[in-house]
Design an enzyme around this catalytic site. Structure first.
Site, PDB file in Angstrom:
ATOM      1  N   LYS A 266       1.067  -1.250  -0.189  1.00  0.00           N
ATOM      2  CA  LYS A 266      -0.040   0.066   0.096  1.00  0.00           C
ATOM      3  C   LYS A 266       0.836   1.126  -0.152  1.00  0.00           C
ATOM      4  CE  LYS A 266      -3.584   2.106   2.762  1.00  0.00           C
ATOM      5  NZ  LYS A 266      -4.488   2.403   3.920  1.00  0.00           N
ATOM      6  N   SER A 342      -9.376   2.102   3.240  1.00  0.00           N
ATOM      7  CA  SER A 342      -8.376   2.871   2.228  1.00  0.00           C
ATOM      8  C   SER A 342      -7.626   2.167   1.479  1.00  0.00           C
ATOM      9  CB  SER A 342      -7.805   4.088   3.014  1.00  0.00           C
ATOM     10  OG  SER A 342      -7.016   3.378   4.031  1.00  0.00           O
ATOM     11  N   GLY A 365     -10.504   0.225  10.206  1.00  0.00           N
ATOM     12  CA  GLY A 365     -11.268  -0.833   8.994  1.00  0.00           C
ATOM     13  C   GLY A 365     -10.473  -0.862   7.400  1.00  0.00           C
ATOM     14  N   SER A 366      -9.509  -0.083   7.452  1.00  0.00           N
ATOM     15  CA  SER A 366      -9.092   0.024   6.225  1.00  0.00           C
ATOM     16  C   SER A 366      -8.603  -1.116   5.406  1.00  0.00           C
ATOM     17  CB  SER A 366      -7.832   1.293   5.789  1.00  0.00           C
ATOM     18  OG  SER A 366      -8.426   2.420   6.557  1.00  0.00           O
TER      19      SER A 366
END
Length: 663
Positions: A266, A342, A365-366
């Protein structure tokens, strides 16, 4: 005749100009109208609250008086009222987001509007002006307790990544060794072990896989798909890593089972040679990437091919995964739908078969939200379990590196590779690392805590699917459900939002002083305006709420091993064209997406989501298990059991690439 033509031309131009002016006025009137519709209810409700307040001060609001924790009943018959998410905001995108951002950034109107917004979303009543006796807790650190987890292998905490991976492989069942021509399942994603076996047998090489990967990314990034999985990847770097891995296999000396396996990172995590953008167009200019993050270093030392930086919601400030700078990451099960955020790109490319695993960062909660919406596994370890150095400091006390994977076995392998000494836990505080023996017996007498009203606060398809999954666990393993009440869940959501927003705003403050705001996406501008409006008093009150919830959950974990709930309240919703260039504000759907994720971040608990089925539109549904601190082994055991009962219903995504298939 010539003069007449000129005259007619001039008159037509005047008419067109008049039409354009009229259309412009209509647009302006329309936007003001819709904005007034948005603002008026807030102002009206706020003034109503003021009128009902005894002291009658203009900015005086009602406040909540919380009972001491010891007086709150957590049993199934508790009188505690379940408050549903109180979100007062319409969806906005396009010009409406721009107008709203301009209002929020105005010194006069912005201050008033932000005050009204916070009041009508109950932040004043439930947080700022609340009366509660618990002192604040600022960091969700948990002392290590030896909880005597079932069927685990306890290993030394100072082993290298490859050594920990080798021990993890020893814990996997031999039955997982499937032939490379596929399995008898309707749909099967190749695992890390499959890649390693294919390389070791000579059926394929890491270099060939890398070439196929690059071709697939190029295809998926181009019309008509435009999946927007990546922000940055470099074919030369990928091929260079793959060549080195291929040579190691030719010599019969791979570093670990991860050698040659493509893993994506990420774009919130440092990974050379790429800049770390955080989903922006500007942050990497002010904060250059000079080294790998600790977790990335450990994967690189295991021989993994790090294939680039995945797309994400800008600054992690949203849950849709729509990024106006790098494109909307699209859901492989339906490219017209969101991935969730995200960690949007990481989830999507795992679902599409491009990588068996990818890294994300879970601040609200990404990791788990996009994993659930894209039909893959999402694992968020205990706060402090994985070293956090080299990760953008967007939030200090709620964010945690997590793993998105096609299977729980792959999430387990990557977890074992990355776990190591953390700056939060040193010397005597360093927790032991337990690896679940998935090749042993299934744990017995597991108790699953279920808060019924909270569990059921989701779409009908999700509720039915998750209930059915629980029944499978009861039937096949005899595990019991313990009904409990988790109080003040909406209060916890607001306290978490206030915390993550305050920390994000503070961490970026020095960068934002030098920033031309035109470089920010419009939805991110709105988020930062809201984040910057939180006060020190509100932040401290939120940490008092954190203390209360710590105590509530400690009581629940005294009677159950895990808490079970759906992962999201809704499945993936549609990507609308008006959001592509500006992002969107959809706080109603956003609240539904984060509804079940907050305790994992705000309280630092480990959590895992497993795909358990699909809604009527064929969109994935996830079931989440939240565990006690440091019980990742138990969570992985439970998730493995759940996965085994659901693999027969797994479906192939609409967009999928098979990198190991022999053509």
């Amino acid at each position: 005749m010539h003069n007449i033509c000129i005259y007619i031309h001039i008159e037509r131009e005047r008419e067109r100009q008049t039409d354009r002016e009229r259309d412009s006025r209509l647009y302006i009137y329309r936007y003001i109208y819709w904005l007034s519709i948005f603002i008026y209810p807030y102002l009206h409700l706020q003034l109503s609250i003021v009128a009902k307040t005894k002291n009658m001060g203009f900015f005086k609001t009602e406040s909540m008086v919380y009972k001491p924790v010891k007086e709150v009943d957590l049993g199934p018959e508790s009188s505690e009222f379940y408050l549903r998410a109180n979100v007062k905001a319409p969806r906005m995108a396009g010009i409406l987001v721009k107008v709203f951002a301009w209002f929020l950034e105005s010194r006069i109107f912005g201050t008033l509007l932000l005050y009204i917004l916070k009041g009508n979303n109950l932040i004043h009543k439930l947080i700022r002006d609340a009366e509660l006796e618990e002192p604040p807790i600022y960091t969700p650190l948990h002392p290590f307790e030896d909880l005597k987890e079932q069927d685990v292998k306890c290993i030394e905490s100072d082993l290298s990544g490859p050594e920990q991976v080798r021990l993890a492989i020893d814990c996997l069942p031999v039955s997982l060794e499937k032939p490379l021509n596929g399995s008898n399942l309707p749909f099967y994603r190749w695992t890390i072990s499959d890649y390693s076996k294919a390389y070791s047998s000579g059926e394929i090489t890491p270099l060939v896989v890398a070439e196929r990967f690059i071709a697939a990314v190029h295809e998926s990034s181009s019309p008509p798909l435009q999946m927007s999985f990546f922000i940055n990847y470099t074919a030369e770097d990928i091929l260079s890593q793959a060549k080195e891995s291929t040579l190691r296999y030719e010599k019969g000396a791979p570093i670990s089972v991860l050698d040659g396996v493509p893993i994506a990172i990420k774009d919130e995590i440092d990974c050379m040679p790429y800049p770390t953008t955080g989903g922006t167009k500007w942050l990497h200019k002010q904060r250059p990437c000079t080294d790998d993050a600790s977790c990335v270093k450990r994967l690189r030392l295991c021989g993994a091919i790090l294939v680039g930086k995945t797309n994400m919601h800008e600054l992690g400030a949203g849950t849709s995964g729509i990024n106006p700078h790098y494109g909307a990451a699209r859901n492989p099960y339906d490219p017209s739908r969101i991935t969730g955020g995200s960690s949007s790109g990481s989830a999507a490319l795992v679902a599409a078969g491009l990588c068996p695993a990818a890294l994300g960062v879970d601040g609200g909660g990404s990791v788990r939200i996009p994993a659930s919406l894209c039909g893959v596994v999402g694992l968020k370890p205990t706060f402090g379990r994985i070293p956090h150095s080299g990760v953008l400091p967007l939030n200090w006390t709620v964010g945690m590196v997590g793993i998105l994977a096609g299977s729980i076995e792959d999430a387990f392998i990557v977890y074992a590779a990355m776990s190591g000494e953390s700056p939060f836990h040193q010397s005597s505080m360093l927790p032991k690392l337990n690896l679940p023996k998935l090749n042993g017996t299934t744990p017995v007498n597991i108790k699953l805590a279920k808060s019924v009203e909270w569990f059921n606060d989701c779409s009908d398809d999700i509720r039915t699917c998750c209930d059915d999954a629980l029944q499978k666990l009861h039937k096949h393993h005899g595990w019991k459900t313990v009904e409990v009440t988790i109080p003040e869940i909406e209060v916890m959501r607001l306290a978490h939002y206030l915390t993550i927003g305050s920390e994000c705003s503070t961490s970026l403050s020095s960068y934002l002083q030098k920033l031309n705001f035109a470089e920010l996406g419009w939805d991110a501008r709105v988020a930062l305006a809201v984040y910057g409006a939180f006060s020190g008093k509100e932040y401290i009150k939120a940490q008092q709420i954190r203390n209360r919830q710590m105590q509530f959950h400690k009581k629940i974990f005294a009677q159950a091993d895990v808490i079970v709930a759906p992962t999201t309240g809704v499945t993936a919703y549609s990507i609308l064209d008006d959001a592509l260039n500006t992002g969107e504000l959809d706080y109603v759907n956003g609240a539904a997406l984060v509804r079940y994720s907050i305790s994992g971040n705000f309280l630092g608990f480990p959590a895992v989501t497993v795909p358990v089925g699909y809604d009527k539109s064929g969109l994935p549904i996830g079931l989440q298990f939240i565990g006690r601190p440091w019980t990742e082994a138990t969570l992985i055991h439970i998730a493995f059991a759940m996965q085994a009962l659901c693999t027969s219903v797994y479906k192939k995504p609409e967009v999928f690439y098979d990198l190991l298939k022999n053509n």
